[in-house]
Motif scaffolding. Sequence first.
Motif, PDB file in Angstrom:
ATOM      1  N   SER A  27       0.831  -1.199   0.000  1.00  0.00           N
ATOM      2  CA  SER A  27       0.000   0.000   0.000  1.00  0.00           C
ATOM      3  C   SER A  27       0.867   1.252   0.000  1.00  0.00           C
ATOM      4  N   PRO A  28       1.653   1.457  -1.050  1.00  0.00           N
ATOM      5  CA  PRO A  28       2.480   2.661  -1.117  1.00  0.00           C
ATOM      6  C   PRO A  28       1.605   3.901  -1.205  1.00  0.00           C
ATOM      7  N   PRO A  29       2.157   5.073  -0.934  1.00  0.00           N
ATOM      8  CA  PRO A  29       1.369   6.308  -1.040  1.00  0.00           C
ATOM      9  C   PRO A  29       0.743   6.430  -2.424  1.00  0.00           C
ATOM     10  N   PHE A  30      -0.526   6.785  -2.448  1.00  0.00           N
ATOM     11  CA  PHE A  30      -1.231   6.900  -3.725  1.00  0.00           C
ATOM     12  C   PHE A  30      -1.252   8.357  -4.170  1.00  0.00           C
ATOM     13  N   VAL A  31      -0.650   8.627  -5.308  1.00  0.00           N
ATOM     14  CA  VAL A  31      -0.668   9.949  -5.932  1.00  0.00           C
ATOM     15  C   VAL A  31      -1.204   9.751  -7.344  1.00  0.00           C
ATOM     16  N   SER A  32      -2.333  10.351  -7.645  1.00  0.00           N
ATOM     17  CA  SER A  32      -3.075  10.042  -8.869  1.00  0.00           C
ATOM     18  C   SER A  32      -2.224  10.150 -10.119  1.00  0.00           C
ATOM     19  N   PRO A 106       3.229  10.352   6.263  1.00  0.00           N
ATOM     20  CA  PRO A 106       4.217   9.358   6.728  1.00  0.00           C
ATOM     21  C   PRO A 106       3.911   8.895   8.147  1.00  0.00           C
ATOM     22  N   ASP A 107       4.491   7.809   8.520  1.00  0.00           N
ATOM     23  CA  ASP A 107       4.427   7.313   9.894  1.00  0.00           C
ATOM     24  C   ASP A 107       5.635   7.900  10.630  1.00  0.00           C
ATOM     25  N   VAL A 108       5.374   8.845  11.537  1.00  0.00           N
ATOM     26  CA  VAL A 108       6.483   9.499  12.239  1.00  0.00           C
ATOM     27  C   VAL A 108       6.823   8.812  13.561  1.00  0.00           C
ATOM     28  N   ILE A 313      18.288  20.769  -2.473  1.00  0.00           N
ATOM     29  CA  ILE A 313      19.382  20.795  -3.443  1.00  0.00           C
ATOM     30  C   ILE A 313      20.641  20.124  -2.902  1.00  0.00           C
ATOM     31  N   LYS A 314      20.752  20.057  -1.556  1.00  0.00           N
ATOM     32  CA  LYS A 314      21.969  19.498  -0.955  1.00  0.00           C
ATOM     33  C   LYS A 314      21.856  18.016  -0.606  1.00  0.00           C
ATOM     34  N   LEU A 315      20.691  17.430  -0.883  1.00  0.00           N
ATOM     35  CA  LEU A 315      20.523  16.017  -0.526  1.00  0.00           C
ATOM     36  C   LEU A 315      21.300  15.094  -1.461  1.00  0.00           C
ATOM     37  N   GLY A 316      21.051  15.250  -2.748  1.00  0.00           N
ATOM     38  CA  GLY A 316      21.737  14.417  -3.726  1.00  0.00           C
ATOM     39  C   GLY A 316      21.579  12.937  -3.434  1.00  0.00           C
ATOM     40  N   LYS A 317      22.688  12.200  -3.534  1.00  0.00           N
ATOM     41  CA  LYS A 317      22.661  10.753  -3.331  1.00  0.00           C
ATOM     42  C   LYS A 317      22.438  10.374  -1.877  1.00  0.00           C
ATOM     43  N   GLN A 318      22.576  11.365  -0.967  1.00  0.00           N
ATOM     44  CA  GLN A 318      22.345  11.067   0.450  1.00  0.00           C
ATOM     45  C   GLN A 318      20.884  10.712   0.723  1.00  0.00           C
ATOM     46  N   ALA A 319      20.016  11.089  -0.221  1.00  0.00           N
ATOM     47  CA  ALA A 319      18.595  10.808  -0.016  1.00  0.00           C
ATOM     48  C   ALA A 319      18.315   9.321   0.084  1.00  0.00           C
ATOM     49  N   SER A 320      19.168   8.521  -0.538  1.00  0.00           N
ATOM     50  CA  SER A 320      18.935   7.070  -0.524  1.00  0.00           C
ATOM     51  C   SER A 320      19.090   6.482   0.874  1.00  0.00           C
ATOM     52  N   THR A 321      19.705   7.210   1.781  1.00  0.00           N
ATOM     53  CA  THR A 321      19.861   6.712   3.158  1.00  0.00           C
ATOM     54  C   THR A 321      18.889   7.396   4.114  1.00  0.00           C
ATOM     55  N   GLY A 322      17.969   8.188   3.560  1.00  0.00           N
ATOM     56  CA  GLY A 322      17.024   8.914   4.405  1.00  0.00           C
ATOM     57  C   GLY A 322      15.617   8.358   4.324  1.00  0.00           C
ATOM     58  N   CYS A 323      14.660   9.236   4.058  1.00  0.00           N
ATOM     59  CA  CYS A 323      13.243   8.850   4.070  1.00  0.00           C
ATOM     60  C   CYS A 323      12.891   7.891   2.940  1.00  0.00           C
ATOM     61  N   LEU A 324      13.739   7.821   1.897  1.00  0.00           N
ATOM     62  CA  LEU A 324      13.420   6.944   0.773  1.00  0.00           C
ATOM     63  C   LEU A 324      13.499   5.465   1.154  1.00  0.00           C
ATOM     64  N   PRO A 332      10.717  10.167   9.123  1.00  0.00           N
ATOM     65  CA  PRO A 332       9.378   9.740   8.703  1.00  0.00           C
ATOM     66  C   PRO A 332       9.464   8.495   7.822  1.00  0.00           C
ATOM     67  N   TYR A 333       8.461   7.649   7.915  1.00  0.00           N
ATOM     68  CA  TYR A 333       8.449   6.419   7.131  1.00  0.00           C
ATOM     69  C   TYR A 333       7.344   6.489   6.076  1.00  0.00           C
ATOM     70  N   TYR A 334       7.773   6.479   4.820  1.00  0.00           N
ATOM     71  CA  TYR A 334       6.843   6.357   3.689  1.00  0.00           C
ATOM     72  C   TYR A 334       7.037   4.956   3.100  1.00  0.00           C
ATOM     73  N   PRO A 335       6.009   4.164   2.980  1.00  0.00           N
ATOM     74  CA  PRO A 335       6.195   2.820   2.397  1.00  0.00           C
ATOM     75  C   PRO A 335       6.293   2.897   0.871  1.00  0.00           C
ATOM     76  N   LEU A 336       7.300   3.604   0.387  1.00  0.00           N
ATOM     77  CA  LEU A 336       7.480   3.773  -1.053  1.00  0.00           C
ATOM     78  C   LEU A 336       7.843   2.445  -1.706  1.00  0.00           C
ATOM     79  N   ASP A 337       7.292   2.185  -2.873  1.00  0.00           N
ATOM     80  CA  ASP A 337       7.714   0.996  -3.603  1.00  0.00           C
ATOM     81  C   ASP A 337       8.961   1.337  -4.427  1.00  0.00           C
ATOM     82  N   ASP A 338       9.523   0.348  -5.079  1.00  0.00           N
ATOM     83  CA  ASP A 338      10.783   0.532  -5.809  1.00  0.00           C
ATOM     84  C   ASP A 338      10.660   1.609  -6.884  1.00  0.00           C
ATOM     85  N   GLN A 339       9.534   1.622  -7.595  1.00  0.00           N
ATOM     86  CA  GLN A 339       9.385   2.573  -8.685  1.00  0.00           C
ATOM     87  C   GLN A 339       9.305   4.003  -8.155  1.00  0.00           C
TER      88      GLN A 339
END
Length: 805
Positions: A27-32, A106-108, A313-324, A332-339
Amino acid sequence: MSRLLIFSLLGHIFLLNGSVAYCDIKSPPFVSGFDRFARHGEIESQTGGRLLLSELSCTACHQTPRSELQPKRGPRLSGIGNRRLQTWIRDYLTSPHLVKPGTTMPDVLHGFSENKKRQTVNALAAFLAAQRTAYPTIKATGANPVPYEFWKKGNVKQGQNLYHKIGCVACHEPDETYEPGETKISPTDKMLAQLDPEDIKELGLSAAMRPVKSVPHGNLPAKYTRKALTFFLLDPAQSRPSGRMPNLKLKAVEAADITAYLLRDQQPQDEIKITNSDSTLIAEGEKHFVELKCVNCHTVQNLQQKEHAKPLIKLGKQASTGCLTNHQNGLPYYPLDDQQQTAIQEVFEKLPDDNKSDTEQRLSFQILQLNCFACHEREKQGGVGFNRKPYFETDGHIDLGDEGRIPPTLMGVGYKLQKKWLTKVLNGKGDIRPHMLARMPVFPAKVISTLPAMFEAVDRTQRQTEKQIFHNSTKLAVAGRMMLETGCIQCHPIRGENMPGVVGTDLGDVTNRVHANWFREFLLNPGALKPRTRMPTFFPDGKSQNISLLDGNVDRQIASAWAYLKAGKKQPLPEKIIEAKSKNYELVPKKRPIILRTFMKAAGTHAIAVGFPEKVHFAFDAEHIRPAIAWKGRFLDAQGTWFIRFAPPAIPLGESPVLMPAGSPFAVLNSLNQRWPAISSADSPYQFRGFKIDAEGIPTFLYHFQQFEIEDRFEPVEKQTLKRQLKIKRNQPLSKQENLWFRGLTGKSLKQINLTTMKNDTGLMVSISGILAKTGKLHTIENETDWLIPIPAKDNIVIEVKYQW
């Protein structure tokens, strides 16, 4: 087999055989926009990622100067304490993705121990329960009755019909038990119905056939009381200013009906009460609300953000270790799927340093954000989903083809519509398709303020002025009147007047709606600007079929039509319309009054219009038992009432229309501190018993009100004044605490003219016979003042009232 079943089966076949569908287990976040387009490669992955950053409100914490990436944010929570059920609030804070699959919140609290989570939820819930605001007052009008406690009186069946007809199902899930009315399937859809999935894919029609997923409701019965949901539907922007849930211009009773349908399985709920008033716990909840950065997305009290996370702008590749990534403690926890993760990561890898994007990109992105594609197509994207089309109907099932029931394309809309008119449409004041049941919603002004200019900048490639296109066309207006008789008036009204049976859009103000160059090109070749339109061409191969008018010169003929429409009332109506109007459809009272049962906007579907030879008239609302409107001059046109199955409400032909006092004329009150009761037809204490006609032809309306029998008679007197005589017979006595009151006049302000006469802000003057007028009381509540007259406790009494305007 029903049409709805055909559409549904085709959609399921395509899902089974086509290259769609992602696993919905998480059940990833639904954005139309992301689910409809990015998942299937119909927009760039990076565009989908930018959309997620905005709609998941990532930039509420990770700030960015880029205007298109500003966060959607969550709802305002100022009144959540009396607008959400407390059990739901606790459950949602504990596990948002379990309580509402697809939520963008998100689930905080996901990294907390069970004990700490429970304590934090208790504090947050106490703080939110304390956030209470009063519900707004909904004022009644003749066209929008507001029964007392209207939110309790919704009708499930009527709500189901509204939900499926006015456009809700463009975004939300239809009810599989609901069968839409009979609507002819378009030739295109018939063709699609005969193709198998492989043919559809080969022809590039996959997007057109793919079923559109629904924006999730969640468990509404667990979330709302009837009152809370009804008021939310009346004004969604009050709590959700982002405009993702627009305003569908519902009347009070309509909102109550849809609420009754959506909460049909809910057990009766009491008014929400604060279950915990512990000030220490509330203060602790406020502290958590700020520290957990809930305040970054939600407005409550005057709480402000204390700190921001690292700029986008300063996140860059560091985002992969954060909320993603999943379950990072303290984030915060977003149950994002791979796509979804991939799409967002691509944005960080390619995010430009500057804040520049062209107008076309900004426009396309905002259309995605607002999900305009749920109803409208642009650049061969979007439009009503194939599986939703059966729910889009015309009033009375008039066959006008898809263009008469499906919302219009946005392709070239800035080239077609003038900026002022497009602004009016987006503000909810540009309805010109009364035959279409789906409603154009209203979005918050701040959200759509830049759209008209962007549409014009992107679409309006030709910048010629009206004078450059039509030159000295004003001299051609007389010829234009004849030009419109060659086919226009057979389908279109002109300034509210039309031939019998005509239901198209009114051309009377078309020169204020569309650009002159679009008008010219559309008349030359309608199909080129509006594919599959039913509008015929009057100039095949660029040649006129009427060579006797203006020597058959095409440019001058089109210019003449524009000139005539531009002139408005300075030019007479087309001769054929005048001829149709002259066939005794206009009712003219000569020697005796005329009584006509009809449908009027101000007096409803049970209107009884009464016209007098003295050229003063009124309409009585027999459903809500009240005089609704009065006017002078000409009476009514009976053509629509008598001959046309689909007819707009009858409109007074005369002048100086004035609305009579809204609401019930009588009430039994214990004290003047009570609000004047609003009454619905469902639980009305009135019983209409028809009317009797005297020797002069004047009707007297008969009705019961509680223990009273009332005779209500209107007649014209000097100076085009209406005199009303009310005979009241009491069948049973009232209790000592109760008194019968008559509502003489109401308005935003009342001015006393003399001892017996009051005047309101609309110019209506009401005079009441002297003795009773002296006992009248002025009662003001929430900027509305009533002139209330106590009725003596007698078995029989007569009241005389005069109306002047």
